[in-house]
Design a protein around this motif. Structure first.
Motif, PDB file in Angstrom:
ATOM      1  N   GLU A 136       0.838  -1.199   0.000  1.00  0.00           N
ATOM      2  CA  GLU A 136       0.000   0.000   0.000  1.00  0.00           C
ATOM      3  C   GLU A 136       0.875   1.251   0.000  1.00  0.00           C
ATOM      4  N   ILE A 137       0.452   2.246  -0.779  1.00  0.00           N
ATOM      5  CA  ILE A 137       1.116   3.551  -0.795  1.00  0.00           C
ATOM      6  C   ILE A 137       0.097   4.575  -0.318  1.00  0.00           C
ATOM      7  N   VAL A 138       0.482   5.409   0.646  1.00  0.00           N
ATOM      8  CA  VAL A 138      -0.400   6.439   1.182  1.00  0.00           C
ATOM      9  C   VAL A 138       0.137   7.790   0.716  1.00  0.00           C
ATOM     10  N   VAL A 139      -0.704   8.563   0.025  1.00  0.00           N
ATOM     11  CA  VAL A 139      -0.346   9.896  -0.451  1.00  0.00           C
ATOM     12  C   VAL A 139      -1.153  10.898   0.362  1.00  0.00           C
ATOM     13  N   CYS A 140      -0.458  11.801   1.071  1.00  0.00           N
ATOM     14  CA  CYS A 140      -1.124  12.780   1.926  1.00  0.00           C
ATOM     15  C   CYS A 140      -0.979  14.177   1.341  1.00  0.00           C
ATOM     16  N   ALA A 141      -2.043  14.971   1.443  1.00  0.00           N
ATOM     17  CA  ALA A 141      -2.020  16.365   0.988  1.00  0.00           C
ATOM     18  C   ALA A 141      -2.622  17.237   2.076  1.00  0.00           C
ATOM     19  N   ASN A 142      -2.089  18.433   2.224  1.00  0.00           N
ATOM     20  CA  ASN A 142      -2.604  19.372   3.219  1.00  0.00           C
ATOM     21  C   ASN A 142      -3.795  20.101   2.622  1.00  0.00           C
ATOM     22  N   GLY A 143      -4.955  19.969   3.258  1.00  0.00           N
ATOM     23  CA  GLY A 143      -6.180  20.589   2.748  1.00  0.00           C
ATOM     24  C   GLY A 143      -6.482  21.936   3.365  1.00  0.00           C
ATOM     25  N   GLY A 144      -5.608  22.463   4.216  1.00  0.00           N
ATOM     26  CA  GLY A 144      -5.854  23.760   4.828  1.00  0.00           C
ATOM     27  C   GLY A 144      -6.241  23.618   6.279  1.00  0.00           C
ATOM     28  N   GLU A 145      -6.858  24.671   6.804  1.00  0.00           N
ATOM     29  CA  GLU A 145      -7.162  24.691   8.227  1.00  0.00           C
ATOM     30  C   GLU A 145      -8.465  23.982   8.580  1.00  0.00           C
ATOM     31  N   SER A 146      -9.443  23.950   7.675  1.00  0.00           N
ATOM     32  CA  SER A 146     -10.731  23.363   7.998  1.00  0.00           C
ATOM     33  C   SER A 146     -11.367  22.797   6.728  1.00  0.00           C
ATOM     34  N   PRO A 147     -12.022  21.639   6.832  1.00  0.00           N
ATOM     35  CA  PRO A 147     -12.682  21.087   5.640  1.00  0.00           C
ATOM     36  C   PRO A 147     -13.931  21.867   5.262  1.00  0.00           C
ATOM     37  N   TYR A 148     -14.422  22.727   6.156  1.00  0.00           N
ATOM     38  CA  TYR A 148     -15.652  23.468   5.898  1.00  0.00           C
ATOM     39  C   TYR A 148     -15.396  24.894   5.431  1.00  0.00           C
ATOM     40  N   ARG A 149     -14.163  25.281   5.292  1.00  0.00           N
ATOM     41  CA  ARG A 149     -13.821  26.640   4.900  1.00  0.00           C
ATOM     42  C   ARG A 149     -13.681  26.714   3.378  1.00  0.00           C
ATOM     43  N   ILE A 150     -14.191  27.767   2.789  1.00  0.00           N
ATOM     44  CA  ILE A 150     -14.102  27.960   1.345  1.00  0.00           C
ATOM     45  C   ILE A 150     -12.655  28.341   1.013  1.00  0.00           C
ATOM     46  N   PRO A 151     -12.044  27.704   0.018  1.00  0.00           N
ATOM     47  CA  PRO A 151     -10.662  28.038  -0.347  1.00  0.00           C
ATOM     48  C   PRO A 151     -10.530  29.506  -0.751  1.00  0.00           C
ATOM     49  N   LYS A 152      -9.350  30.075  -0.501  1.00  0.00           N
ATOM     50  CA  LYS A 152      -9.120  31.503  -0.766  1.00  0.00           C
ATOM     51  C   LYS A 152      -9.371  31.866  -2.224  1.00  0.00           C
ATOM     52  N   ALA A 153      -9.079  30.958  -3.129  1.00  0.00           N
ATOM     53  CA  ALA A 153      -9.277  31.258  -4.554  1.00  0.00           C
ATOM     54  C   ALA A 153     -10.736  31.549  -4.876  1.00  0.00           C
ATOM     55  N   PHE A 154     -11.654  30.979  -4.084  1.00  0.00           N
ATOM     56  CA  PHE A 154     -13.069  31.167  -4.361  1.00  0.00           C
ATOM     57  C   PHE A 154     -13.723  32.180  -3.430  1.00  0.00           C
ATOM     58  N   ARG A 155     -13.025  32.629  -2.403  1.00  0.00           N
ATOM     59  CA  ARG A 155     -13.613  33.534  -1.413  1.00  0.00           C
ATOM     60  C   ARG A 155     -13.832  34.931  -1.944  1.00  0.00           C
TER      61      ARG A 155
END
Length: 134
Positions: free
Chosen positions: A51-70
Motif C-alpha cells: 500500500e502507498i499512502v499519499v497525503c495532501a494538506n487541505g488547509g485549516e478546515s474542511p468546511y472553509r471555502i478556499p481563498k481562490a473562491f472567497r
C-alpha cells in the motif's frame, strides 16, 4: 593524457544513473490511498507493504471555502435577479406614468402630479401656520 581521459569520464558519468537503477519492480503496489489532511492531522501509516499512502494538506478546515473562491469582484454574473429587476425598473422609470421628465409620453402627467402634491403640502403648512396665530 587529460584529453584521452575525458571521453572515458563522460561515458562513465552518463552511464552511472543507468547503472544505479535496479531492475523493474517485481509487483506494482496493490493499493494507493489518497488522504487530505486538515489542521494538525497526521498522515496515516500504510496498512501493509503493498500500500502507498499519499497525503495532501487541505488547509485549516474542511468546511472553509478556499481563498481562490472567497474573494470575488461583484460583476453582472454575481448580481441577484431582484437587483437586476430593480435596475431595469429604475432605467425605465423615465417612461412610466408619474415621471416628470421631457423624455417619454407620460412626462406631462408626472409634472402635473408633482405640482399638485407641492400645492397640497403648501396648503397644509399654511393651515398649520394660521392655526398658530392668536
Amino acid at each position: 593524457m587529460m584529453r584521452s581521459l575525458l571521453p572515458v569520464l563522460l561515458a562513465v558519468g552518463t552511464a552511472a544513473p543507468a547503472l544505479a537503477q535496479d531492475d523493474a519492480p517485481a509487483d506494482p503496489p496493490q493499493r494507493v490511498r489518497s488522504v487530505i489532511l486538515y489542521g494538525d492531522q497526521q498522515c496515516p501509516k500504510p496498512e501493509n507493504d503493498g500500500e502507498i499512502v499519499v497525503c495532501a494538506n487541505g488547509g485549516e478546515s474542511p468546511y472553509r471555502i478556499p481563498k481562490a473562491f472567497r474573494e470575488r469582484d461583484p460583476g453582472p454574473e454575481g448580481t441577484s435577479w431582484v437587483r437586476r429587476a430593480e435596475l431595469v425598473e429604475e432605467v425605465n422609470r423615465v417612461n412610466l406614468p408619474g415621471s416628470c421628465t421631457p423624455v417619454g409620453s407620460f412626462g406631462q402627467s408626472g409634472c402635473t402630479l408633482q405640482a399638485i402634491q407641492r400645492w397640497k403640502a403648501e396648503m397644509a403648512e399654511k393651515k398649520v401656520a394660521e392655526a398658530g396665530i392668536p
